[in-house]
Scaffold this motif. Structure first.
Motif, PDB file in Angstrom:
ATOM      1  N   GLU A  84     -28.512   1.994  -6.326  1.00 40.44           N
ATOM      2  CA  GLU A  84     -29.024   2.481  -7.602  1.00 40.44           C
ATOM      3  C   GLU A  84     -28.605   1.536  -8.733  1.00 40.44           C
ATOM      4  O   GLU A  84     -29.398   1.231  -9.633  1.00 40.44           O
ATOM      5  CB  GLU A  84     -28.464   3.886  -7.856  1.00 40.44           C
ATOM      6  CG  GLU A  84     -29.128   4.597  -9.017  1.00 40.44           C
ATOM      7  CD  GLU A  84     -28.390   5.877  -9.379  1.00 40.44           C
ATOM      8  OE1 GLU A  84     -27.811   6.505  -8.468  1.00 40.44           O
ATOM      9  OE2 GLU A  84     -28.393   6.232 -10.575  1.00 40.44           O
ATOM     10  N   GLU A 120     -30.937  -1.546  -8.843  1.00 45.74           N
ATOM     11  CA  GLU A 120     -32.262  -1.277  -9.405  1.00 45.74           C
ATOM     12  C   GLU A 120     -32.190  -1.063 -10.907  1.00 45.74           C
ATOM     13  O   GLU A 120     -32.945  -1.648 -11.667  1.00 45.74           O
ATOM     14  CB  GLU A 120     -32.857  -0.022  -8.753  1.00 45.74           C
ATOM     15  CG  GLU A 120     -33.214  -0.205  -7.301  1.00 45.74           C
ATOM     16  CD  GLU A 120     -33.436   1.140  -6.593  1.00 45.74           C
ATOM     17  OE1 GLU A 120     -33.558   1.130  -5.368  1.00 45.74           O
ATOM     18  OE2 GLU A 120     -33.466   2.199  -7.297  1.00 45.74           O
ATOM     19  N   ARG A 121     -31.220  -0.233 -11.296  1.00 47.12           N
ATOM     20  CA  ARG A 121     -31.173   0.127 -12.718  1.00 47.12           C
ATOM     21  C   ARG A 121     -30.681  -1.011 -13.599  1.00 47.12           C
ATOM     22  O   ARG A 121     -30.994  -1.062 -14.786  1.00 47.12           O
ATOM     23  CB  ARG A 121     -30.332   1.386 -12.907  1.00 47.12           C
ATOM     24  CG  ARG A 121     -31.112   2.617 -12.431  1.00 47.12           C
ATOM     25  CD  ARG A 121     -30.474   3.926 -12.778  1.00 47.12           C
ATOM     26  NE  ARG A 121     -29.740   3.911 -14.021  1.00 47.12           N
ATOM     27  CZ  ARG A 121     -28.585   4.536 -14.191  1.00 47.12           C
ATOM     28  NH1 ARG A 121     -28.039   5.198 -13.196  1.00 47.12           N
ATOM     29  NH2 ARG A 121     -27.981   4.510 -15.350  1.00 47.12           N
TER      30      ARG A 121
END
Lengths: 245, 372
Positions: free
Chosen positions: A110, A113-114
């Motif tokens: 995560e 991606e972020r």
């Protein structure tokens, strides 16, 4: 829903009372300005709320956790940005993000991606691999703020976040604060700039460890028959015993 | 554990992205051992000497030859008058001057009061006494040889000859003394100074505050700071041993396992010291000064590395007892140079362990205070 509730909170260092019996509460998603002259007790109060200092007496609940007995849980639910620049200058932009995301337990995938999303949003795509020390101060502050809310905390504490930043960047910074508040993150901010106080939903003004005024900026201006928050602030600060101004 | 891993990695970035830090940590130890090992030496080699010899007979010639043929001395010149001696020392041309009495050989054979005077520069007392000792020893050898061959001693008297034998360091190599000292200094430099400066830096920059507000345990923050310095200390420990065995030719006489265990113990003590210092100060420069002045300077002077502790004033001797590095150096000498076993260093190990525990406890206590 209240995310911060403080009742009769007091902190004494020896015979000196830094925070004197303060009570207030902050609603979810609110932008709460925490004002006061130097030495008025802002930082001490904020440190108690963050679980850094243990109160002498009184009670505080932050994000549903007791600040005295559940400080570990409080720490996991908040974000914090200090008045000093707090990213590591000798780490790259993405390494800083990964470090803080790791500390707050954001999963690795995560985070990756972020990170790209965040850098795109800030217009920093090209700087992903740059060392933070090569970025201008304004960029760093924006990055530091983004990092402090990267783990989606319930509340973010900002301790004079715009010190030394130019007016344009300050404006952009406040736009970021509004966005965070729209996402439901409560913003607790201390500042020296009175024009910034006007941007807050509500402000409290501390004098000698006590909260002397607490309301929306417009209501405070009316109450003190003042044209600006600056006037309100000066009116209250004049009463101070140790006159920090 | 992931946060710990990322954190340790961050510490390595701090070290290796700063050229000076990298240099200090990895190159300085090598430089120190080579400089101290070769540069600071108490050995005397090829010292020049001058001779004032009014006799000019067989005996004086023989003695001068004897001195010159040794490794220690080289003949500079013969003086024509005693008045030149002072001028020679002022120019710094010679280490010492040897002055023979008149009618030297005759006096030696008949009246037995042949006189030799050795004059050395007392402004450097250590060197002066080593020089005159060496020269005296050589002159004594000559005398014994002469007596033996010519049987002058048949008149009955044979003097007592003291023969000195130096154990463990038969050739009087100063590297034997230097290696344990350098090892102590480098391990302390890296563990105590670098750790305390690195923690103080986080305080100074404000990142420590952010870390303390985070859910990361303070214990883990400190531990992740220690990992890189611990690793680098081990690397340096290995480098020092390799350099001393293969370059300075100082063998490891005792057990390598014991020596390593001893060094790990000392690293632990030094790291604790680093944490304690950093918990007391807010600024890098203060951390540097405290660790430099409080640890390094006394370590150099009071640990017995350069000057014998036994000849210091009583107060300083007491003070030297509280320095961990002193005990470490004694223990390393026992194990590495003398080749003794564990039983010989029980006292030192016990003292170091005690110091480590006390310092660590004090620093943990101090660190907690900072959070209240």
């Amino acid at each position: 829903m209240k995310v911060i509730e403080v009742e009769n909170l007091t902190k004494r260092f020896g015979s000196f009372t830094a925070v004197d019996n303060i009570s207030f509460s902050v609603e979810k998603g609110e932008i709460f300005g925490f004002l006061g002259a130097n030495g008025a007790g802002k930082t001490t109060a904020m440190r108690m709320l963050c679980g850094l200092l243990v109160p002498t007496s009184g009670k505080g609940v932050v994000a549903g956790y007791d600040i005295q007995h559940q400080s570990e849980k409080v720490k996991a639910s908040i974000g914090y940005m200090s008045q000093k620049f707090a990213l590591y200058e000798d780490l790259k932009v993405w390494e800083n993000i990964r470090l803080y995301a790791g500390i707050y337990g954001v999963p690795e995938k995560e985070t990756k991606e972020r990170t790209d999303m965040l850098l795109a949003e800030l217009g920093f795509e090209k700087e992903k691999e740059s060392l933070v020390k090569s970025l201008p101060l304004g960029w760093r502050q924006k990055l530091a703020f983004s990092v402090s809310i990267f783990h989606n905390p319930e509340i973010v504490f900002l301790d004079e976040p715009t010190g030394g930043v130019d007016p344009v960047t300050r404006r952009q910074f406040w736009e970021m604060i509004y966005k965070a508040s729209e996402r439901g993150i409560t913003v607790f901010v201390t500042t020296h700039y009175m024009d910034e106080a006007e941007y807050c939903n509500r402000v409290s003004i501390m004098v000698d460890g006590r909260i002397d005024a607490l309301d929306s900026p417009s209501a405070l201006r009316r109450e003190f028959a003042a044209a600006s928050m600056d006037e309100v602030f000066r009116h209250l600060a004049r009463k101070s015993k140790n006159n920090g101004l | 554990m992931r946060e710990f891993r990322i954190f340790v990695q961050k510490e390595f970035f701090h070290i290796f992205r700063d050229r000076w830090t990298t240099l200090i940590l990895l190159v300085l130890p090598v430089l120190m051992i080579i400089l101290f090992g070769f540069g600071i030496t108490t050995e005397i080699r090829n010292t020049k000497f001058a001779v004032y010899d009014p006799s000019r007979d067989a005996a004086t010639q023989e003695i001068v030859n004897k001195l010159e043929s040794s490794d220690y001395f080289t003949l500079d010149s013969y003086l024509s008058s005693p008045g030149d001696i002072e001028q020679l020392f002022k120019e710094g041309r010679v280490g010492f001057v040897i002055v023979f009495g008149e009618k030297f050989y005759q006096s030696m054979l008949h009246t037995g009061d042949a006189k030799i005077q050795l004059i050395a520069d007392g402004t450097d007392p250590n060197t002066a006494s080593i020089l005159t000792n060496y020269a005296t020893a050589l002159i004594n050898t000559y005398q014994q040889e002469l007596f033996a061959s010519q049987l002058i001693a048949e008149s009955g008297k044979r003097g007592i000859t003291a023969e000195t034998r130096l154990l463990y360091n038969p050739t009087l190599k100063s590297a034997y003394n230097i290696v344990p000292g350098i090892m102590g200094m480098i391990l302390m430099l890296i563990c105590a100074i670098m750790t305390s400066v690195s923690i103080a830096r986080e305080k100074e920059l404000g990142t420590m505050e952010v870390l303390l507000v985070s859910p990361m345990k303070p214990f883990l923050i400190i531990l992740s700071k220690l990992v890189p310095y611990f690793t680098i200390s081990i690397i340096n420990y290995i480098t020092i041993l390799l350099l001393s065995v293969f370059v300075l030719k100082v063998p490891i006489a005792g057990s390598l396992v014991l020596l390593t265990a001893l060094s790990l113990l000392f690293i632990f003590v030094s790291l604790s010291f680093g944490i304690l210092i950093s918990s007391l100060v807010e600024k890098q420069i203060v951390a540097l000064l405290i660790s430099g002045m409080l640890l390094m300077m006394p370590a150099v002077f009071l640990s017995g590395l350069m000057f014998p502790v036994e000849s210091m004033p009583q107060v300083l001797q007491w003070f030297s007892h509280i320095l961990p590095v002193k005990w470490f150096i004694i223990a390393v000498r026992n194990v590495m140079i003398k080749g003794l076993g564990f039983s010989s260093i029980i006292k030192e190990v016990a003292i170091l362990t005690g110091m480590g525990i006390i310092i660590l406890m004090a620093s943990i206590k101090k660190f907690k205070y900072r959070l209240e």
